[in-house]
Write a protein that holds these residues in place. Structure first.
Motif, PDB file in Angstrom:
ATOM      1  N   ARG A  70       0.716  -6.688   1.726  1.00  0.00           N
ATOM      2  CA  ARG A  70       1.535  -7.767   2.267  1.00  0.00           C
ATOM      3  C   ARG A  70       1.017  -9.101   1.735  1.00  0.00           C
ATOM      4  O   ARG A  70      -0.146  -9.202   1.302  1.00  0.00           O
ATOM      5  N   ALA A  71       1.854 -10.108   1.761  1.00  0.00           N
ATOM      6  CA  ALA A  71       1.413 -11.433   1.339  1.00  0.00           C
ATOM      7  C   ALA A  71       0.325 -11.933   2.275  1.00  0.00           C
ATOM      8  O   ALA A  71       0.397 -11.750   3.499  1.00  0.00           O
ATOM      9  N   GLY A  72      -0.708 -12.564   1.721  1.00  0.00           N
ATOM     10  CA  GLY A  72      -1.801 -13.081   2.526  1.00  0.00           C
ATOM     11  C   GLY A  72      -2.934 -12.082   2.613  1.00  0.00           C
ATOM     12  O   GLY A  72      -3.230 -11.349   1.669  1.00  0.00           O
ATOM     13  N   TYR A  73      -3.573 -12.016   3.783  1.00  0.00           N
ATOM     14  CA  TYR A  73      -4.790 -11.226   3.946  1.00  0.00           C
ATOM     15  C   TYR A  73      -4.489  -9.751   4.192  1.00  0.00           C
ATOM     16  O   TYR A  73      -3.576  -9.396   4.941  1.00  0.00           O
ATOM     17  N   ASN A  74      -5.274  -8.906   3.552  1.00  0.00           N
ATOM     18  CA  ASN A  74      -5.215  -7.454   3.695  1.00  0.00           C
ATOM     19  C   ASN A  74      -6.648  -6.933   3.755  1.00  0.00           C
ATOM     20  O   ASN A  74      -7.565  -7.565   3.216  1.00  0.00           O
ATOM     21  N   VAL A  75      -6.840  -5.774   4.382  1.00  0.00           N
ATOM     22  CA  VAL A  75      -8.157  -5.136   4.430  1.00  0.00           C
ATOM     23  C   VAL A  75      -8.050  -3.782   3.750  1.00  0.00           C
ATOM     24  O   VAL A  75      -7.266  -2.925   4.153  1.00  0.00           O
ATOM     25  N   ILE A  76      -8.831  -3.601   2.703  1.00  0.00           N
ATOM     26  CA  ILE A  76      -8.863  -2.371   1.928  1.00  0.00           C
ATOM     27  C   ILE A  76     -10.172  -1.655   2.222  1.00  0.00           C
ATOM     28  O   ILE A  76     -11.254  -2.216   2.024  1.00  0.00           O
ATOM     29  N   ARG A  77     -10.081  -0.414   2.704  1.00  0.00           N
ATOM     30  CA  ARG A  77     -11.284   0.364   3.041  1.00  0.00           C
ATOM     31  C   ARG A  77     -11.480   1.495   2.041  1.00  0.00           C
ATOM     32  O   ARG A  77     -10.555   2.259   1.767  1.00  0.00           O
ATOM     33  N   LEU A  78     -12.697   1.577   1.509  1.00  0.00           N
ATOM     34  CA  LEU A  78     -13.141   2.726   0.728  1.00  0.00           C
ATOM     35  C   LEU A  78     -14.240   3.410   1.532  1.00  0.00           C
ATOM     36  O   LEU A  78     -15.225   2.772   1.921  1.00  0.00           O
ATOM     37  N   ALA A  79     -14.065   4.702   1.811  1.00  0.00           N
ATOM     38  CA  ALA A  79     -14.929   5.374   2.772  1.00  0.00           C
ATOM     39  C   ALA A  79     -15.383   6.732   2.263  1.00  0.00           C
ATOM     40  O   ALA A  79     -14.605   7.492   1.686  1.00  0.00           O
ATOM     41  N   LYS A  80     -16.649   7.001   2.500  1.00  0.00           N
ATOM     42  CA  LYS A  80     -17.136   8.378   2.371  1.00  0.00           C
ATOM     43  C   LYS A  80     -16.884   9.107   3.681  1.00  0.00           C
ATOM     44  O   LYS A  80     -16.535  10.285   3.703  1.00  0.00           O
TER      45      LYS A  80
END
Length: 566
Positions: A536-546
């Motif tokens: 989405r436009a603006g802030y996003n949270v991308i998680r990379l997880a084990k």
């Protein structure tokens, strides 16, 4: 600081509650703050972007006010909170606010004695306290979807809230409580002692007893509520004490900072942040003096920033490495700064001084022979006055001589914070496209260094234990110009000899799998993989997880260097 412990004069309290700026302190003008861009002191991790009772139930304040400030960590009451701070209803239950904290990348310490309704805490008996401890720990263990609890904070300000007459000495009480926690939870770290001020006599006695009983804190906590000038000396004294007692270095969390007359003053909190970054503490939290659920005065009306929000937003914009700042004294002009080598962008936030002053910036050779310098400021608006934008002051081009410029700032107000942005004269680009893993929110993995890593740092030891208390993941808070599909590139290393996998999710959405083919060695970077994400436009949270709640878990091992969006 929790409510009631100290009383401001009626005049000061009236001004604060009315949302008015306090008078600027009288200071001598003519100071110089030196910023050495070529001397990195640590990766950007937004150490001091946190607060005591920062969040309240029902997503207060709004995520839109939290994502830009990149909250590092917070201290919240435990499950079944009984505290009624400053006449407010009990609230801020750490397990209930944990989903929002997780959405914005923040870890939590749970303050156990806040299960009591009274402050100072109304001790009843050891049997009662053990029952309370058991209840809190069992509640936390039942919350298997919560993975961002960093530690149990065993007590708060025992130097004046612990009932020695009824409960015995605090160091002995600490040992008993830690032993009780460990009968149910042998995994979650413990934090303490939580003294209201730096007290070397009490700290030494506490550490000595804790060490003798195999009950040392995993995280050392105390409060800085008497001004910022002593922070460097206190941290140095604590580190020397660890060495003298044969104790390995603990992360330091100052989970209450700033007095009632400072916490809403942008220039004053800027001085605190500068000292926390300089001394190497793990995290620091704004003190609680008034209402919860506002990050202690950064937000009014749930979604509007106050003047003090802006230096934290500028802090949140920092990327790359924090760099050395050298103030003339510990009591006046001070600031903190970063350098993003990818964009060749320098950010400096300063304040706590009035009159005409100077910022001298060295190490700018990589930015070219001339640089663009923009200056803005944020007022001390108080807790209840929204400030929708900072005040633009100037935009100028400076010739760089010997890698150095000197920027004069006239008519400074000690209550205001000031923001200098230095970039190549041609500009640094419109938006950030590379995000270093060591700048991200890192949960139970390690920030490490390598010469081949982008910006010199990476995140390794990312594990999947099958336990929500110890699984590892990394949250990248990104800011993009438009809603659309982006190519997510991931720089990595995988010396395990076989393909490794991690989970990928963004904005709390569905999980997909990222595969990392084997590379030449651990800690040797240059390999990338890519996938598509729709943001989405603006802030996003991308998680990379084990390992992460609601994700089955990754395989093998992969070390993360950076992500790119294009």
């Amino acid at each position: 600081m929790l409510h009631h412990r100290r009383t401001a004069t009626l005049t000061v309290l009236t001004l604060v509650l009315a949302g008015l700026s306090l008078p600027s302190p009288a200071r001598a003008a003519g100071s110089t703050l030196t910023v050495n861009v070529g001397t990195a002191i640590r990766p950007v991790t937004h150490v001091a972007s946190g607060g005591l009772y920062a969040l309240a139930e029902n997503s207060r304040p709004a995520d839109s006010t939290l994502l830009p400030i990149k909250m590092n960590s917070i201290t919240q009451p435990p499950p079944r909170v009984g505290q009624k701070p400053n006449g407010q209803p009990a609230g801020g239950d750490g397990l209930l606010v944990a989903p929002q904290a997780g959405r914005v990348g923040a870890a939590e310490l749970l303050r156990m004695p806040d299960i009591y309704p009274d402050f100072p805490y109304g001790w009843i008996s050891w049997a009662d306290w053990y029952a309370k401890v058991d209840t809190m720990v069992r509640d936390r263990l039942a919350a298997t979807g919560v993975s961002n609890i960093e530690a149990w904070e065993v007590w708060n300000e025992p130097d004046w809230t612990w009932n020695t007459a009824a409960a015995g000495s605090f160091p002995d009480g600490w040992v008993r409580t830690v032993q009780r926690i460990r009968t149910l939870d042998t995994v979650t770290p413990v934090a303490g002692p939580g003294y209201s001020t730096w007290n070397p006599t009490l700290m030494s006695a506490f550490l000595t007893t804790a060490k003798a009983n195999n009950a040392l804190p995993d995280i050392t906590v105390w409060h800085e509520l008497s001004g910022a000038s002593g922070i460097a000396a206190h941290v140095a004294a604590y580190r020397a004490m660890e060495t003298s007692l044969g104790i390995s270095p603990r992360p330091i969390v100052i989970n209450e900072y700033a007095t009632p007359t400072e916490v809403d003053v942008p220039g004053a909190v800027t001085s605190y942040i500068a000292k926390f970054e300089r001394t190497g503490v793990e995290a620091a939290h704004r003190a609680f003096w008034y209402e919860y659920g506002t990050v202690n005065g950064l937000v009014v009306g749930n979604s509007q920033p106050t003047g003090t929000w802006w230096p934290y937003k500028w802090y949140g914009d920092m990327a790359g490495n924090m760099v050395q700042t050298v103030p003339a004294t510990q009591t006046g002009l001070d600031g903190f700064a970063s350098y993003d080598g990818t964009r060749k962008l320098v950010n400096v936030v300063l304040g706590n001084e009035s009159g005409a002053n100077t910022v001298r910036v060295t190490g700018l050779a990589a930015l070219g022979s001339s640089v663009k310098v923009t200056l803005e400021s944020a007022p001390g608006s108080g807790r209840f006055t929204a400030v929708p934008a900072p005040t633009s002051l100037s935009s100028s081009t400076y010739a760089v001589s010997g890698g150095t410029i000197s920027v004069p700032i006239a008519n400074m107000d000690a209550a205001r914070a000031y923001h200098l942005v230095i970039e190549p004269a041609a500009g640094a680009g419109t938006w950030q496209q590379r995000y270093e893993a060591e700048n991200a929110s890192v949960f139970r993995a390690a920030r490490l260094s390598a010469t081949s890593a982008s910006n010199g740092g990476y995140v390794g030891r990312i594990d999947n234990t099958g336990d929500f208390r110890t699984d590892s993941y990394v949250d990248f808070i990104v800011n993009v110009p438009s809603a659309r599909a982006y190519t997510l590139g991931i720089g990595y290393a995988n010396g395990g000899g076989a393909t490794a996998t991690q989970g990928l999710a963004y904005n709390g959405g569905a999980w997909t799998t990222v595969s990392y083919p084997a590379t030449a060695a651990w800690g040797v970077f240059g390999s990338t993989v890519s996938t598509a994400v729709t943001l989405r436009a603006g802030y996003n949270v991308i998680r990379l997880a084990k390992g992460s709640p609601f994700f089955a878990g990754g395989t093998g091992y992969a070390e993360l260097d950076y992500i790119t969006l294009s």
